[in-house]
Design a protein around this motif. Sequence first.
Motif, PDB file in Angstrom:
ATOM      1  N   ASN A 229       2.825 -15.571 -10.678  1.00  0.00           N
ATOM      2  CA  ASN A 229       3.406 -16.146 -11.888  1.00  0.00           C
ATOM      3  C   ASN A 229       2.275 -16.518 -12.828  1.00  0.00           C
ATOM      4  OD1 ASN A 229       4.619 -17.796 -13.867  1.00  0.00           O
ATOM      5  ND2 ASN A 229       6.072 -18.662 -12.427  1.00  0.00           N
ATOM      6  N   PHE A 230       2.224 -15.848 -13.977  1.00  0.00           N
ATOM      7  CA  PHE A 230       1.219 -16.143 -15.009  1.00  0.00           C
ATOM      8  C   PHE A 230       1.904 -16.845 -16.177  1.00  0.00           C
ATOM      9  CE2 PHE A 230      -0.547 -14.691 -19.139  1.00  0.00           C
ATOM     10  CZ  PHE A 230      -1.752 -15.381 -19.093  1.00  0.00           C
ATOM     11  N   LYS A 231       1.418 -18.022 -16.537  1.00  0.00           N
ATOM     12  CA  LYS A 231       1.966 -18.767 -17.666  1.00  0.00           C
ATOM     13  C   LYS A 231       1.047 -18.599 -18.861  1.00  0.00           C
ATOM     14  CE  LYS A 231       4.083 -23.174 -18.933  1.00  0.00           C
ATOM     15  NZ  LYS A 231       4.460 -24.521 -18.456  1.00  0.00           N
ATOM     16  N   GLU A 232       1.603 -18.168 -19.979  1.00  0.00           N
ATOM     17  CA  GLU A 232       0.785 -17.891 -21.156  1.00  0.00           C
ATOM     18  C   GLU A 232       0.090 -19.148 -21.664  1.00  0.00           C
ATOM     19  OE1 GLU A 232       2.110 -14.262 -23.597  1.00  0.00           O
ATOM     20  OE2 GLU A 232       3.922 -15.465 -23.377  1.00  0.00           O
ATOM     21  N   ALA A 233      -1.018 -18.940 -22.370  1.00  0.00           N
ATOM     22  CA  ALA A 233      -1.871 -20.054 -22.781  1.00  0.00           C
ATOM     23  C   ALA A 233      -1.146 -21.056 -23.678  1.00  0.00           C
ATOM     24  CB  ALA A 233      -3.113 -19.520 -23.488  1.00  0.00           C
ATOM     25  N   ASP A 234      -0.154 -20.589 -24.443  1.00  0.00           N
ATOM     26  CA  ASP A 234       0.583 -21.523 -25.295  1.00  0.00           C
ATOM     27  C   ASP A 234       1.738 -22.196 -24.559  1.00  0.00           C
ATOM     28  OD1 ASP A 234       2.438 -19.497 -25.067  1.00  0.00           O
ATOM     29  OD2 ASP A 234       2.422 -18.932 -27.184  1.00  0.00           O
ATOM     30  N   GLY A 235       1.941 -21.857 -23.298  1.00  0.00           N
ATOM     31  CA  GLY A 235       2.939 -22.497 -22.469  1.00  0.00           C
ATOM     32  C   GLY A 235       4.376 -22.120 -22.768  1.00  0.00           C
ATOM     33  N   THR A 236       4.598 -21.105 -23.599  1.00  0.00           N
ATOM     34  CA  THR A 236       5.961 -20.793 -24.031  1.00  0.00           C
ATOM     35  C   THR A 236       6.691 -19.830 -23.105  1.00  0.00           C
ATOM     36  OG1 THR A 236       5.145 -18.986 -25.438  1.00  0.00           O
ATOM     37  CG2 THR A 236       5.368 -21.176 -26.440  1.00  0.00           C
ATOM     38  N   SER A 237       5.975 -19.069 -22.290  1.00  0.00           N
ATOM     39  CA  SER A 237       6.660 -18.073 -21.462  1.00  0.00           C
ATOM     40  C   SER A 237       5.857 -17.753 -20.220  1.00  0.00           C
ATOM     41  CB  SER A 237       6.929 -16.798 -22.266  1.00  0.00           C
ATOM     42  OG  SER A 237       5.726 -16.268 -22.775  1.00  0.00           O
ATOM     43  N   ASN A 238       6.540 -17.090 -19.274  1.00  0.00           N
ATOM     44  CA  ASN A 238       5.928 -16.698 -18.016  1.00  0.00           C
ATOM     45  C   ASN A 238       6.095 -15.208 -17.790  1.00  0.00           C
ATOM     46  OD1 ASN A 238       6.764 -19.634 -17.778  1.00  0.00           O
ATOM     47  ND2 ASN A 238       5.553 -19.429 -15.929  1.00  0.00           N
TER      48      ASN A 238
END
Length: 369
Positions: A229-238
């Motif tokens: 599971n990778f969470k994008e740097a802006d925290g908006t999506s996975n």
Amino acid sequence: MKSTFNRDQLAITIAISGIALVPWCSTAHADENFVQMYGIVDAAVGYVSDVSGHSSVREIPGTVADRFGLRGQEALGGNSYAIFTLENGFNVNDGTIGQGSSGTTRIFGRQAFVGLQFPALTVTAGRQYDMMYDMFSYSAASYLSPYWYRPGTAANLVGANGSSADFDRLGGVRVDNSVKVSTSAIPGWTFSSMVGLGGQPGTLSDGSTVSAGVRYQGKALGVGAAYTNFKEADGTSNYVTWAVGSNYVIRSLTLTALYTSTQYSRTSDSVKVFEAGVKYQFTPAVYVGAAYAFMLPNHDASNVILRGNHNQAGIDIDYSFSKRTDVYAMAIYQRASGGNAAQIFILPSTGIGGGSTQTLVAVGIRTRF
């Protein structure tokens, strides 16, 4: 006089240093302390039937990525060791560094980690593969070539970070700033987990990667499962991938089966992949492999990961001159449904085909050291 020292000079210095270590390595194994130089050099000539509406013949990267590395260990007592790996990727066709990415220069872009190895536990930290890479042994890519991987569309969504950009991460995504723990306390079983720190101020989760895997390997049967599971740097999506796979060896025959699932939360798009393959070792020097894969997106033509169902078939024949050097010939064919474009995984990218079918044929030579 002002002197300069660029990255090419540094790479040459590292290579010379590694060569200088070789005489010492041959005697150091006796006391379990060693530094070893290793690598793969692989080059091929390939034909692609459709690149933006035109056929193409060119020298392409071989079926195993070129690399040069140093690895070593130091005995600490009690069957415990300090270990490290520094691995550089390069392109044999032009000599360039293989894992460069925007604004980043990577000397050891394939792997760079250090850690401790105990009798049933290994802990490492640095730039490492997540657990999806462990599924490689259950995929036909392990004998057909990395060109069997899925289309490299992940880079358009979450970036590549100097890694393979195939959408289900099977080709090996490197995770920076990561800590990995693996244990083999139960005979035949390996359990692994990883956390990649995102490095975003004020939060531990944004930009982070969490991965876990389990594998069993018996005399004939191997099975495994993995999740990342990778969470994008802006925290908006996975961007989430998981897989289950198996291989089974019956004398000279090897059967492989793999299922992967990829989901992108920002668009609610997903792609499922079903693949099966077979490899037959005719003699110690000759094997033939063949496989089929079906890629199924949930939103068909609007899916940002992959548009339209894709059917893919491949075949490979390999002849080994020795334990180190072999030659091969392989072919992969892909058809996309609904008028969508076919796109075989090719590095460097040769572009999406102009039509719904695409064929890759390649011959090459590979040596290891």
